[in-house]
Design a protein around this motif. Sequence first.
Motif, PDB file in Angstrom:
ATOM      1  N   ALA A   1       1.886   6.936  -6.614  1.00 21.17           N
ATOM      2  CA  ALA A   1       0.772   7.908  -7.114  1.00 21.17           C
ATOM      3  C   ALA A   1       1.273   9.349  -6.912  1.00 21.17           C
ATOM      4  O   ALA A   1       0.976  10.158  -7.515  1.00 21.17           O
ATOM      5  CB  ALA A   1      -0.366   7.576  -6.431  1.00 21.17           C
ATOM      6  N   ALA A   2       2.029   9.480  -5.660  1.00 21.70           N
ATOM      7  CA  ALA A   2       2.451  10.906  -5.276  1.00 21.70           C
ATOM      8  C   ALA A   2       3.393  11.350  -6.510  1.00 21.70           C
ATOM      9  O   ALA A   2       3.187  12.464  -6.956  1.00 21.70           O
ATOM     10  CB  ALA A   2       3.175  10.752  -3.981  1.00 21.70           C
TER      11      ALA A   2
ATOM     12  N   LYS B   1       0.826  -1.292   0.032  1.00 25.91           N
ATOM     13  CA  LYS B   1      -0.137   0.207  -0.121  1.00 25.91           C
ATOM     14  C   LYS B   1       0.854   1.073   0.224  1.00 25.91           C
ATOM     15  O   LYS B   1       0.685   2.095  -0.814  1.00 25.91           O
ATOM     16  CB  LYS B   1      -0.943   0.045   1.318  1.00 25.91           C
ATOM     17  CG  LYS B   1      -1.873   1.147   1.245  1.00 25.91           C
ATOM     18  CD  LYS B   1      -2.662   1.243   2.302  1.00 25.91           C
ATOM     19  CE  LYS B   1      -3.668   2.328   2.664  1.00 25.91           C
ATOM     20  NZ  LYS B   1      -4.523   2.562   3.890  1.00 25.91           N
ATOM     21  N   GLU B   2       1.716   1.217   0.949  1.00 26.43           N
ATOM     22  CA  GLU B   2       2.765   2.485   0.720  1.00 26.43           C
ATOM     23  C   GLU B   2       3.398   2.570  -0.364  1.00 26.43           C
ATOM     24  O   GLU B   2       3.546   3.766  -0.917  1.00 26.43           O
ATOM     25  CB  GLU B   2       3.828   2.178   1.947  1.00 26.43           C
ATOM     26  CG  GLU B   2       3.500   2.320   3.521  1.00 26.43           C
ATOM     27  CD  GLU B   2       4.053   2.036   4.416  1.00 26.43           C
ATOM     28  OE1 GLU B   2       4.124   2.335   5.501  1.00 26.43           O
ATOM     29  OE2 GLU B   2       5.088   1.161   4.198  1.00 26.43           O
ATOM     30  N   GLU B   3       3.785   1.479  -1.230  1.00 31.98           N
ATOM     31  CA  GLU B   3       4.383   1.671  -2.635  1.00 31.98           C
ATOM     32  C   GLU B   3       3.605   2.347  -3.599  1.00 31.98           C
ATOM     33  O   GLU B   3       3.916   3.103  -4.188  1.00 31.98           O
ATOM     34  CB  GLU B   3       4.802   0.141  -2.969  1.00 31.98           C
ATOM     35  CG  GLU B   3       5.432   0.142  -4.419  1.00 31.98           C
ATOM     36  CD  GLU B   3       5.524  -1.253  -5.004  1.00 31.98           C
ATOM     37  OE1 GLU B   3       6.563  -1.636  -5.398  1.00 31.98           O
ATOM     38  OE2 GLU B   3       4.826  -2.031  -4.511  1.00 31.98           O
ATOM     39  N   GLU B   4       2.232   2.050  -3.390  1.00 33.43           N
ATOM     40  CA  GLU B   4       1.282   2.361  -4.198  1.00 33.43           C
ATOM     41  C   GLU B   4       1.071   3.903  -4.114  1.00 33.43           C
ATOM     42  O   GLU B   4       0.883   4.544  -4.964  1.00 33.43           O
ATOM     43  CB  GLU B   4      -0.121   1.850  -4.106  1.00 33.43           C
ATOM     44  CG  GLU B   4      -0.180  -0.019  -4.666  1.00 33.43           C
ATOM     45  CD  GLU B   4      -1.415  -0.665  -4.278  1.00 33.43           C
ATOM     46  OE1 GLU B   4      -2.318  -0.146  -3.491  1.00 33.43           O
ATOM     47  OE2 GLU B   4      -1.599  -1.763  -4.805  1.00 33.43           O
ATOM     48  N   GLU B   5       1.117   4.300  -2.822  1.00 32.98           N
ATOM     49  CA  GLU B   5       0.905   5.781  -2.626  1.00 32.98           C
ATOM     50  C   GLU B   5       1.971   6.664  -2.927  1.00 32.98           C
ATOM     51  O   GLU B   5       2.063   7.745  -3.647  1.00 32.98           O
ATOM     52  CB  GLU B   5       0.806   5.759  -0.995  1.00 32.98           C
ATOM     53  CG  GLU B   5      -0.642   5.353  -0.465  1.00 32.98           C
ATOM     54  CD  GLU B   5      -0.999   5.186   1.014  1.00 32.98           C
ATOM     55  OE1 GLU B   5       0.259   5.405   1.638  1.00 32.98           O
ATOM     56  OE2 GLU B   5      -1.823   5.166   1.525  1.00 32.98           O
ATOM     57  N   LEU B   6       3.318   6.006  -2.712  1.00 28.73           N
ATOM     58  CA  LEU B   6       4.444   6.630  -3.261  1.00 28.73           C
ATOM     59  C   LEU B   6       4.423   6.740  -4.700  1.00 28.73           C
ATOM     60  O   LEU B   6       4.998   7.900  -5.138  1.00 28.73           O
ATOM     61  CB  LEU B   6       5.737   6.130  -2.839  1.00 28.73           C
ATOM     62  CG  LEU B   6       6.081   5.955  -1.446  1.00 28.73           C
ATOM     63  CD1 LEU B   6       7.311   5.091  -0.963  1.00 28.73           C
ATOM     64  CD2 LEU B   6       6.398   7.440  -0.845  1.00 28.73           C
TER      65      LEU B   6
ATOM     66  N   PHE C   1       5.328  12.948   1.230  1.00 33.03           N
ATOM     67  CA  PHE C   1       5.034  11.827   0.878  1.00 33.03           C
ATOM     68  C   PHE C   1       6.192  10.669   1.067  1.00 33.03           C
ATOM     69  O   PHE C   1       6.253   9.561   1.140  1.00 33.03           O
ATOM     70  CB  PHE C   1       4.644  11.402  -0.631  1.00 33.03           C
ATOM     71  CG  PHE C   1       5.773  11.844  -1.757  1.00 33.03           C
ATOM     72  CD1 PHE C   1       6.728  11.195  -1.827  1.00 33.03           C
ATOM     73  CD2 PHE C   1       5.493  13.009  -2.247  1.00 33.03           C
ATOM     74  CE1 PHE C   1       7.870  11.285  -2.858  1.00 33.03           C
ATOM     75  CE2 PHE C   1       6.306  13.768  -3.327  1.00 33.03           C
ATOM     76  CZ  PHE C   1       7.583  12.745  -3.401  1.00 33.03           C
TER      77      PHE C   1
ATOM     78  N   SER D   1       1.730  12.115  -9.789  1.00 31.76           N
ATOM     79  CA  SER D   1       0.897  13.524  -9.633  1.00 31.76           C
ATOM     80  C   SER D   1       1.739  14.849  -9.901  1.00 31.76           C
ATOM     81  O   SER D   1       1.109  15.847 -10.061  1.00 31.76           O
ATOM     82  CB  SER D   1       0.103  13.430  -8.497  1.00 31.76           C
ATOM     83  OG  SER D   1       1.066  13.703  -7.451  1.00 31.76           O
TER      84      SER D   1
END
Length: 341
Positions: A137-138, A130-135, A178, A141
């Motif tokens: 995505a950050a 999940k943290e990988e996906e969030e990084l 992030f 963007s």
Amino acid sequence: MGLPRFKRPVGTSEPRSNLYVANCGPAVGLTLDTIEAVFGAYGQVKGVHLADESGTRVIVSYHEEKSAESALTELNRRECPELGGRSLHIQYSVPSICQVAVDDSIEVSMEASELDIPGLYLIHDFISVKEEEELLAAVDSRPWQKLAKRRVQHYGYEFHYNTRNVNTNQYLGELPSFLSPIIDKMSKFQKLGYTETVLLDQLTVNEYPPGVGLSPHIDTHSAFEGLIFSLSLAGPCIMEFRKYSTSVWPTDPNALSDEEAQNSDKSSKFLRRAIYLPPRSILLLSREARYAWHHYIPHHKIDVVNDTKIRRASRRVSFTLRKVRKGPCECEFPEYCDSQK
């Protein structure tokens, strides 16, 4: 000669001592040792091998068929907490007559401790999926800067590739929020016996498409302090380390092309090591590993990990975290140091 290839039996559920396990392997961040430990709970494991080039399927070989039968019954199509919560898809497997043709010119290690390079550390599963996906995505963007073969982003200070240095008078601002999941987990290195205080103020994000690597280099001594962190996201790769004598490696970091560096007849005059970096792992270069060893990512679409070929993912994103140096370097490796030459 490579390891024997295995295949899934077609139209049979007859017990075998070998299991074909899908959704499991180095390409999804699971080391072969970790997989062996989990399956070892059901009997003595003879070995764990990659099933194909994807890095997402493995063969688990037991000494006895009843062990394989127990593991299949307990683990098939069930989430396994010890393997990152992945749902495994398991069938019996039999050897195939074909072999894996590989280039075994260098052994690839899965753990930094196997390379015998002082100051080199690797932590698997440093962050969660999940943290990988969030990084990812950050950074996706935010705007990317296009280079010849890859895209980059810089935070804190911009790294200038033509000088291999930073301009300390051009401060871009604090590191982005992030990064918090990474900074918060830096204490994990204390479990490896590394206790130096971690201070970071520069981040370079690199996006590598398949086949694109990194030229052999040492991060400029006068540009950065003694800790270099590299977090791998989205896809795996092999990183090679080379320690040259100063009479062999040119003082100009751009004097050799990637092809010349890879095929140089000077290859017998340097030490050579290689390590496999799975997604969500973080590598730390410190001391001798940071100051005296060149690191290098070969320009391959397929990496050879010992006896198996692993195809690189559609992208690999790396976060390189460093501390900008404000004065000359006074390290213990003057022969490699631009401040002390």
